[in-house]
Structures are given as structure tokens and as C-alpha cells.
Design an enzyme around this catalytic site. Sequence first.
Site, PDB file in Angstrom:
ATOM      1  N   GLU A   1       0.841  -1.189   0.000  1.00  0.00           N
ATOM      2  CA  GLU A   1       0.000   0.000   0.000  1.00  0.00           C
ATOM      3  C   GLU A   1       0.881   1.247   0.000  1.00  0.00           C
ATOM      4  O   GLU A   1       1.986   1.246   0.558  1.00  0.00           O
ATOM      5  CB  GLU A   1      -0.875  -0.019   1.259  1.00  0.00           C
ATOM      6  CG  GLU A   1      -1.774   1.199   1.435  1.00  0.00           C
ATOM      7  CD  GLU A   1      -2.468   1.227   2.788  1.00  0.00           C
ATOM      8  OE1 GLU A   1      -3.491   1.918   2.890  1.00  0.00           O
ATOM      9  OE2 GLU A   1      -1.989   0.563   3.733  1.00  0.00           O
TER      10      GLU A   1
ATOM     11  N   LYS B   1      -9.630   1.767  -1.992  1.00  0.00           N
ATOM     12  CA  LYS B   1      -9.801   1.254  -0.622  1.00  0.00           C
ATOM     13  C   LYS B   1     -11.144   1.704  -0.044  1.00  0.00           C
ATOM     14  O   LYS B   1     -11.475   2.892  -0.044  1.00  0.00           O
ATOM     15  CB  LYS B   1      -8.642   1.764   0.240  1.00  0.00           C
ATOM     16  CG  LYS B   1      -8.637   1.266   1.677  1.00  0.00           C
ATOM     17  CD  LYS B   1      -7.406   1.836   2.386  1.00  0.00           C
ATOM     18  CE  LYS B   1      -7.342   1.447   3.845  1.00  0.00           C
ATOM     19  NZ  LYS B   1      -6.177   2.108   4.500  1.00  0.00           N
TER      20      LYS B   1
ATOM     21  N   CYS C   1      -5.104  -3.079   3.314  1.00  0.00           N
ATOM     22  CA  CYS C   1      -4.768  -2.772   4.701  1.00  0.00           C
ATOM     23  C   CYS C   1      -5.971  -2.838   5.654  1.00  0.00           C
ATOM     24  O   CYS C   1      -6.405  -3.914   6.027  1.00  0.00           O
ATOM     25  CB  CYS C   1      -4.063  -1.411   4.778  1.00  0.00           C
ATOM     26  SG  CYS C   1      -3.015  -1.232   6.251  1.00  0.00           S
TER      27      CYS C   1
END
Length: 461
Positions: free
Chosen positions: A239, A305, A341
Site C-alpha cells: 500500500e 480502498k 490494509c
Amino acid sequence: MSSRAHVPTATVILAGGASARHGGVDKTRAEVGGASTLERVLRAAPVGSRIVVGPEQADGARLAERFGARFVREDPAGSGPLAALARGAAETGDEHVVLVLGGDLPLLRAETLDRLVAAAARTGRVHCLDLLIAAWPVARLRAALEEVRGADGTWTDLPLRRLYAALDETELVREEPVGAEGEDIDTPAELDRARAAAGPRIALAQIIVHDDPERTLTGVRSAVGRAAEAGADLVLLPEATLTPFGTDLRAAALARHEEFEDEIRRLAAAHRLVVVAGSFTPTADGRVHNTLIARGDGVDVDYRKIHLYDAFGARESETVAPGDQLVTLELRGTLLGLATCYDVRFPEQFTALARRGAQAILLPLAWAEGPGKVEQLRLLLRARALDSTSLLLAADQAPDPAYTGRAARGVGHSAVISPLGEVRQELGREEGMLVTDLDLTEVAAARAALPVLEHSGSLPG
């Protein structure tokens, strides 16, 4: 750093020759998942001496150069597997563990072979999955070969099982294979099953993301090159590879995302693989999307995300806007889900990806330091793999020892997790790379044994 064993190892690969069942073709040269079976065996073998007992053929020079392999013939030629093994053992150092492998085992797992070698070195016993996937302390191998040598002083026409008959029951430790790792390709039908089970080869690159973007790009180029050398079909970078947290994300997105994307495309094309990397793209409201880009080999996919890290005192939503779409990509017939994440704390995203057909989920990270955070990461990775009965492939940033700020810059511990939540491979905190071959048989078996995706339903109000 890597997860490979460091025990002095000599791998003896019994490669044979032409196979009548395969129409007179050498089955070790049969293509499975984009590489010959022999090449797949070589790349699974631990670093060390690699001795192929069998004909060199047209690919011999390339395999010898790439893997440091030596091609030898049993003496006399055609005298059988024990003669071949004796030839390999004679060329092995006294301190080594000898890993005996068949050349027709295309779905061997590197981590399994490392474990067998380490166990043989530790216990002094023979550790195996079967007769052609076994780690022998070299002294015991030589002694067993002497015990079964024929009256003429050779091993001509002696079957491999004679060697194992020389061991008593306390000397042989058998382990169960996982997925299709123990399957050979003796028949055309078995070759077809191996091809169906062989998913893509994935590299997880754990790199430091520096404040200086040129230093980061140097690390990216090196990682992609190493992944290609390892035969990877896809390399997963962390990321926020574009710029680390704690910098001006929108300025970086406006000034450098397009250039970064162009470089990812160039690297993917140059190395003929897919590159997946974390970037940032500007939004109309003055923030950015935390965007995962996947480029190369016909793949052109973005994932934004969904879940933002407003936790442990951080406020990602102040600078980052959430995405609202689940995303998958297809690579060589395998469907891969994408997440990033903080998404890992939300099991419904992973089960939804699995229900869409994802067999493995790619998870780049920039995990934040803090008390208990490494333990939480391990727990969450294992739980999400179990929730979705999917392979989980997580690539974190390696923390920069010189960084003293509080932004999330990774804790390392990139990992490969099985569909039943087992940690197959894991790095520490330093930069490194994991490489894994996806075994689709393992995913199907996990979902058959643990059908949680089918059993999930609405809870009572």
C-alpha cells in the site's frame, strides 16, 4: 530476507527420460502453468546444489544457468533410480541434507521442502511426503545405499522402495501432503489434473517506501526484476508505494500518479508479468483515493480502498475518500480479489470477494506500529483467510529504521496464509520477498471441508 531454509542442501532430482504413457515424450518437460515440470521442481528446491539425474535435452543449458543445476547420468545409463540417487549422493558434501525429488512433481511447495530439510537436519531422521519427496541426512543416505547394493556392486534395476526398507520405523517420519503438492504426472489424466490445479505464481515484495520517491522507485524496479527472475506471474507491492503516509498525499497524486502508473506499466511490459502497487489518485472534493493499480499482461484494474483507517488516533478519512466497489482480476484462469490494509478488519468484504469467485485475495499493507499490532495483523490475516476459505497474500511495507514519525509505515511480516488459516510463509521486518505457487486444489478442498460460504445466512433480528 526470505523464508527459505539455510541448511546446507543438495537436491537430487530424478528426471528419467521418455515416457511411453505420454507418447514417448519426457514427462518432466510437460508444460504446467507456464513452465516445464522440471523447471517448477527446480524453482521449488532450496538454494544449494541442484543435481538433475537425467538427459539434459534442449533446455538443459538454460536451466543449468538459471538454477545452478548440473545434469548427470546414472552409471550405467538406464540402470534405475537407486543408481541415479547413488550418483547424486556421491557428489554431495558430508554436511548436507540430501533432498530427493521426482522430476515429475509440478506442484511442489517450496515451504514444504524447506520444512522437510530443516527437520532432517534437526532430528537426523528421514522426513518425507512419499518416496520421491524426502529429505535424507547424507550419511544415512550413503549407509542405506551401501546396505542395499547388489551382489555385483551396483544398484542396477533396484527399486526405490528397497532404499526405504533399509530404515527402521523410528528413522522415517512421514508427513501428509497439502493440496496437490504430492501429485505426479505419470498419466495424461494426471497431467490434466495438475494443469487444472496450477494457479499463477505470486511474488510478495516487502520494500521500504521512502520520502524520496526516486529511492522508492529504485526499490520497486529491483523487486519487480527479482520477481520476474523467480518466474512470478504477478508481483504485489505494498500500500502507498507512490508516497508514504505522513507526506502530502494529494500533492503526490497530482504531480506523480500518472508518471508512477506509466512506470508500473513499463516494468510490467518489460518483465512480462502483472504489477500491483498502491498509489493515490485525486478526487473532486480535494482528497485522494487510496488506489491499488494492477497493470500488465492484459490486466488494467483499479481498486479504491473502501474502509478508511480512522482508528488508533489516525484519521485517514480527512485526506482520503472511500471507494465503493469490490474488485477482482483474472490471471491465467484464476480469480484474485483485491483489498487494502484496514479492509482486513472487515470480514464481509473478504467473504463477498470469495462469493464472487475469488480463490485468492491480494492485500497490500502499510500497517501501523503500536503495542500488539503485529499480533493483531497475524490474527486478522488468518481469520480473513478462514472466513473466506481463500488463499490470502499480504505484502506490507518494511519499516524504515531511520523513520521516527508516527505515520503508518509498515511493520513487515508479509505472509502467505492458507485457506484454512495456516501461516505458510512469513517475513520479518526487513526488506524481502516471498514467492508462492497457488494450488487451486487446496482452495477447492478447503471449501468442501469447511463450507462457510454456503452456510452463511441472515441472522435473526
